[in-house]
Design an enzyme around this catalytic site. Structure first.
Site, PDB file in Angstrom:
ATOM      1  N   THR A 113     -37.518 -61.587 -77.863  1.00 53.61           N
ATOM      2  CA  THR A 113     -36.410 -61.217 -79.005  1.00 53.61           C
ATOM      3  C   THR A 113     -36.323 -59.410 -79.368  1.00 53.61           C
ATOM      4  O   THR A 113     -37.908 -59.235 -78.722  1.00 53.61           O
ATOM      5  CB  THR A 113     -37.404 -61.961 -80.383  1.00 53.61           C
ATOM      6  OG1 THR A 113     -38.413 -61.616 -80.786  1.00 53.61           O
ATOM      7  CG2 THR A 113     -36.933 -63.741 -80.693  1.00 53.61           C
ATOM      8  N   ASP A 114     -36.517 -58.603 -80.212  1.00 51.58           N
ATOM      9  CA  ASP A 114     -37.009 -57.861 -80.559  1.00 51.58           C
ATOM     10  C   ASP A 114     -38.068 -57.760 -81.237  1.00 51.58           C
ATOM     11  O   ASP A 114     -38.374 -56.511 -81.291  1.00 51.58           O
ATOM     12  CB  ASP A 114     -35.419 -57.299 -81.524  1.00 51.58           C
ATOM     13  CG  ASP A 114     -34.204 -56.726 -80.885  1.00 51.58           C
ATOM     14  OD1 ASP A 114     -34.294 -56.620 -79.963  1.00 51.58           O
ATOM     15  OD2 ASP A 114     -32.962 -56.905 -81.927  1.00 51.58           O
ATOM     16  N   CYS A 115     -38.397 -58.390 -82.153  1.00 53.77           N
ATOM     17  CA  CYS A 115     -40.124 -57.883 -82.581  1.00 53.77           C
ATOM     18  C   CYS A 115     -40.941 -58.679 -81.660  1.00 53.77           C
ATOM     19  O   CYS A 115     -42.003 -58.619 -81.567  1.00 53.77           O
ATOM     20  CB  CYS A 115     -39.897 -58.852 -84.156  1.00 53.77           C
ATOM     21  SG  CYS A 115     -38.756 -60.229 -84.208  1.00 53.77           S
ATOM     22  N   TYR A 116     -40.890 -59.986 -80.591  1.00 54.14           N
ATOM     23  CA  TYR A 116     -41.684 -60.196 -79.650  1.00 54.14           C
ATOM     24  C   TYR A 116     -41.185 -60.421 -78.378  1.00 54.14           C
ATOM     25  O   TYR A 116     -39.981 -60.903 -77.364  1.00 54.14           O
ATOM     26  CB  TYR A 116     -41.531 -61.771 -80.271  1.00 54.14           C
ATOM     27  CG  TYR A 116     -42.629 -62.129 -81.691  1.00 54.14           C
ATOM     28  CD1 TYR A 116     -43.226 -62.340 -80.869  1.00 54.14           C
ATOM     29  CD2 TYR A 116     -41.460 -62.471 -82.370  1.00 54.14           C
ATOM     30  CE1 TYR A 116     -44.592 -61.594 -82.679  1.00 54.14           C
ATOM     31  CE2 TYR A 116     -42.135 -63.089 -83.767  1.00 54.14           C
ATOM     32  CZ  TYR A 116     -43.615 -63.233 -83.647  1.00 54.14           C
ATOM     33  OH  TYR A 116     -44.369 -62.803 -84.621  1.00 54.14           O
ATOM     34  N   PRO A 117     -41.086 -58.755 -77.907  1.00 52.63           N
ATOM     35  CA  PRO A 117     -40.070 -58.666 -76.666  1.00 52.63           C
ATOM     36  C   PRO A 117     -40.869 -59.443 -75.265  1.00 52.63           C
ATOM     37  O   PRO A 117     -39.529 -59.779 -73.916  1.00 52.63           O
ATOM     38  CB  PRO A 117     -40.002 -57.813 -75.721  1.00 52.63           C
ATOM     39  CG  PRO A 117     -41.310 -57.159 -77.351  1.00 52.63           C
ATOM     40  CD  PRO A 117     -41.794 -57.903 -78.099  1.00 52.63           C
TER      41      PRO A 117
END
Ligand code: SF4
Ligand code: SF4
Lengths: 128, 500
Positions: free
Chosen positions: B129-133
Site C-alpha cells: 500500500t502507499d503506507c506499507y509499500p
C-alpha cells in the site's frame, strides 16, 4: 539377551538358525524378521548365559551380530512421562512408577515399533 | 469457623509464614484433620495439569521492517500464523501444520522453539500500500527480538476429559493417540485430584483476573474458556501469560501420529483456603472424579458411552468394560502435573508469587451447544440405490452370473431366507470362478465379512469406509441386517460432481 543379526544375500538361503540351534543346543526365540534383496535382518532372544555360545556360532557362519542392550531408547530430554506409550506396547515394556514417571524394562522389547508412533514427543527410537 | 482473606494470605507470604501444599497433599490433610482443621492449617493449595491443549497459541508483534510491510500472510518455520490483525501482529496456533514437514512439526513446536531461545525463520507476503509499500520479507528472529510475545489460550485446563477406546477391528489414530482394535487399550487425559477446576468446582476463588502459573510464567485467567461446560463438570478457562518468562520444562510441542500437532501446557492455579467449604472441596480424591469411556470407532458427534470410570481406576492401569480388562494409559503427564504444582508451591513459599483476587466471575451455567448446520448433510438413504437384486447362498454360480449380466450391476448381496445379509459376490468373483471353470454355489465364492453402512449415516461416513477398505460398494442394512439398498463409489462421485 536380544541380538540383531544381519545376513548377507549369499548366505540367506542356508538354514542358519537351525544349524546354530543344533550346534549350541540353545533355544533361539525369534522376535522379528525382515528379508529383502539387501539381505536379512533378524532380532532374536536367547538366555543371557548362552549368549556367548550363540554369538560365536552365528559369527562362524558369516552372520553379523550386534547385541541389543537397549532395544528401545528413551530420550530423556524429550520424554514428559505422559505414558502414551504404555498401553500400546504388546510386551509391557513401560510402566508408571509411584512418582508418576514412566520407566522402561528394556529386555522385554521386541522392537515392534508400536510405541514409536504413539509417543507425542518423539522421545522413543529403536536401536539398530 | 475459619475465615481468611486473600490479603491476609498475601501478608503471610510476605512474612514467610504461609503454609502451602499441593492438591494431592491436601487430600490427605483433609482426610486426617477434617475440613475445619485443614482450613486452619493450610493457606494455599496448588493444583496442576500438564497435557495436550490444542486450543493454545501466542500473539507475536514483530516490529516494523524498513520499508514497512503490512503482512497479509506470515509463516514461522513454514507454519502459517494468522496475520489478519494490523500490520506486524500475528497469532501462531498450536495445531497449524508446517507446509513442508506436515504433521511432524507445527505451531506447538514453533512456540517451544521460541521459548527454547532458538532462531525461527519468518517469511511474509503483502499486497503493498502507499503506507506499507513492501510486498515480502524473509528474516530470522528469536524470542528476544520480538516486541510482545503473549501466550493466549482460548481453552485450557479442562476439568476432566472423556476416555477414548475403540471397538472396531482396525487401529484408529486420534487426538487421544493410537486406539488399538477390539478395545485393545483406553487412553485418558487429565490429572484427576490435581485438576485445577476440580479443586474449586463452584468457582468460589477462581475467576477473571486470577493469577496462575502458565508454562513457567505468571499468567492470568482472562475468562471462561471456549466450550466451557460447567454443569457437566467439563469447565475450561481462557488464559494468558508472557511467553518470554516461560520455560521448556513446562511447554512442549507435540505430534500425534496421523492426527496433527498440539502443545503440551503446564498450568497451575493456586486455591486460597478462605474457609472450610473451600478446604473441603480441595480434599477431592481420584475416586470422587468419574468420567465417561467413549467408543471412538463411531465417527459421529455423540459417541456411545461404554462405561463410567473414576480417575482412581484409570490411574491403576486397567479398567473393566463388560468382562474385558482394558489397559489404560494417559496422554497427559501426571509426573509433570506434580512438578507444576510443586513448583508453584515453592514459588509461593519463597515469596515469588502472590495471590490475586478475581475481578469478575466465571459462569457456572454456560451451555456448550453443538454447531448449527444449515446445509443439511445428505444421508446414505438419500443417495443409495434401493430395490436392488439379492441372491441366496445356495444358488449356483452360473445362475448368479446370469443375474449379474441381466441386472447390469457389479455387486450382488447374498442374503439368508429371512433377508439378512450373509455375504457379497462381485462380478469379478464370478468371472474368476467361471474362468477357472469352478462349479458350485455362491456361498463357496462369496465374501463373508461384508463392510456395511446404515441408511441414517451421513454420506461422508460411506465415503470414508469405501476409501479405508478400498472397496467400490457398500450394502445398506437396517438394524436387523436386512439389505435395503446399496451405495457405490459411483453414486458418491456423481453426487459430488453435481455439487450439492
Ligand atoms: S518397540 Fe514394541 S515392544 Fe518395544 S517398547 Fe515399543 S511397543 Fe514395546
Ligand atoms: S509416550 Fe513418549 S513422552 Fe510419553 S512417556 Fe512414553 S516416551 Fe515419554
Amino acid at each position: 539377551m536380544k541380538m540383531l543379526l544381519h545376513f548377507n544375500p549369499q548366505i540367506i538361503k542356508k538354514p542358519l538358525i537351525a544349524e546354530v540351534v543344533l550346534e549350541t543346543g540353545v533355544l533361539v526365540n525369534i522376535n522379528k524378521a525382515t528379508i529383502d534383496t539387501a539381505g536379512g535382518k533378524l532380532i532374536i532372544n536367547v538366555p543371557d548365559k548362552d549368549a556367548k555360545k550363540v554369538i560365536k556360532s552365528f559369527k562362524s557362519r558369516g552372520v553379523d551380530v550386534v547385541t541389543l542392550e537397549k532395544p528401545i531408547i528413551m530420550i530423556d530430554e524429550e520424554c514428559v512421562h505422559c505414558g502414551a506409550c504404555i498401553s500400546v506396547c504388546p510386551t509391557n515394556v513401560f510402566k508408571y512408577e509411584a512418582d508418576g514417571s514412566v520407566s522402561v524394562d528394556y529386555k522385554e522389547c521386541i522392537q515392534c515399533g508400536a510405541c514409536i508412533t504413539a509417543c507425542p514427543h518423539n522421545a522413543l527410537k529403536l536401536s539398530e | 469457623m475459619v475465615e481468611k482473606t486473600v490479603q491476609e494470605i498475601n501478608q503471610k507470604i510476605r512474612d514467610g509464614s504461609v503454609h502451602v501444599v499441593t492438591a494431592e497433599e491436601m487430600t490427605e490433610i483433609v482426610e486426617t484433620l477434617g475440613p475445619k482443621g485443614a482450613a486452619k492449617e493450610v493457606d494455599v493449595v496448588t493444583t496442576g495439569t500438564f497435557g495436550a491443549m490444542c486450543s493454545s497459541g501466542a500473539i507475536l508483534n514483530f516490529g516494523h521492517a524498513d520499508p514497512p510491510i503490512k503482512m497479509q500472510k506470515v509463516w514461522l518455520n513454514d507454519v502459517e500464523a494468522y496475520a489478519g490483525l494490523a500490520a506486524v501482529d500475528a497469532y501462531i496456533g498450536a495445531t497449524q501444520l508446517s507446509e513442508s514437514r506436515g504433521m511432524e512439526y507445527g505451531g506447538g513446536h514453533v512456540i517451544e522453539d521460541l521459548v527454547a531461545g532458538k532462531s525461527v525463520e519468518l517469511r511474509a507476503i503483502a499486497y503493498g500500500t502507499d503506507c506499507y509499500p513492501r510486498r515480502n520479507i524473509e528474516t530470522s528472529l528469536t524470542l528476544s527480538d520480538v516486541n510482545q510475545a503473549v501466550m493466549i489460550n482460548p481453552r485450557n485446563a479442562y476439568q476432566r476429559y472423556n476416555v477414548a477406546t475403540n471397538s472396531s477391528d482396525r487401529i484408529l489414530h486420534t487426538y487421544m493417540g493410537p486406539l488399538l482394535p477390539n478395545l485393545g487399550n483406553a487412553i485418558y487425559s487429565g490429572s484427576g485430584a490435581l485438576s485445577p477446576l476440580f479443586n474449586d468446582p463452584t468457582y468460589a476463588t477462581i475467576g477473571i483476573g486470577t493469577r496462575i502459573f502458565l508454562c513457567g510464567a505468571h499468567g492470568y485467567i482472562i475468562g471462561e474458556g471456549t466450550q466451557h461446560d460447567p454443569t457437566h463438570n467439563l469447565g475450561t478457562l481462557m488464559v494468558q501469560g508472557n511467553l518470554k518468562e516461560m520455560s521448556t520444562d513446562f511447554v512442549r510441542g507435540a505430534s500425534l501420529y496421523k492426527y496433527g500437532t498440539t502443545l503440551y501446557v503446564g498450568l497451575s492455579i493456586p486455591i486460597p483456603i478462605l474457609n472450610e467449604n473451600i478446604a473441603k472441596r480441595t480434599g477431592i480424591k481420584d475416586a470422587d472424579i468419574s468420567t465417561n469411556v467413549l467408543d471412538y470407532s463411531v465417527p459421529r458427534r455423540s459417541r456411545p458411552t461404554l462405561a463410567r470410570v473414576t480417575y482412581e481406576e484409570l490411574k491403576s492401569g486397567g479398567i473393566v468394560i463388560g468382562k474385558k480388562e482394558i489397559r489404560t494409559s494417559s496422554l497427559s503427564s501426571l509426573h509433570k502435573a506434580r512438578e507444576v504444582a510443586e513448583t508453584l508451591r515453592e514459588r509461593i513459599k519463597k515469596g515469588e508469587f502472590y495471590l490475586s483476587e478475581p475481578v469478575g466471575k466465571i459462569s457456572t451455567k454456560t451451555v456448550f451447544k453443538p454447531m448449527r448446520q444449515t446445509g443439511g448433510l445428505p444421508l446414505v438413504k438419500d443417495v443409495m440405490t434401493d430395490g436392488i437384486g439379492t441372491i441366496k447362498p445356495d444358488v449356483s454360480i452360473e445362475e448368479a452370473a446370469k443375474r449379474i449380466i441381466k441386472g447390469g450391476f457389479n455387486h450382488l448381496p447374498v442374503v439368508s431366507d429371512d433377508g439378512r445379509l450373509v455375504g457379497i459376490v462381485t462380478a469379478w468373483d464370478i468371472s474368476k470362478a467361471v474362468a477357472m471353470k469352478k462349479r458350485g454355489k455362491v456361498e463357496q465364492i462369496m465374501t463373508r465379512k461384508v463392510i456395511v453402512v446404515s441408511p441414517s449415516d451421513p454420506i461422508d461416513i460411506a465415503a470414508r469406509k469405501l476409501e479405508q477398505y478400498n472397496i467400490s460398494a457398500l450394502p445398506v442394512v437396517d438394524a436387523k441386517r436386512k439389505v435395503i439398498g446399496i451405495i457405490t463409489s459411483e453414486d458418491l462421485s456423481k453426487l459430488l460432481a453435481g455439487g450439492t
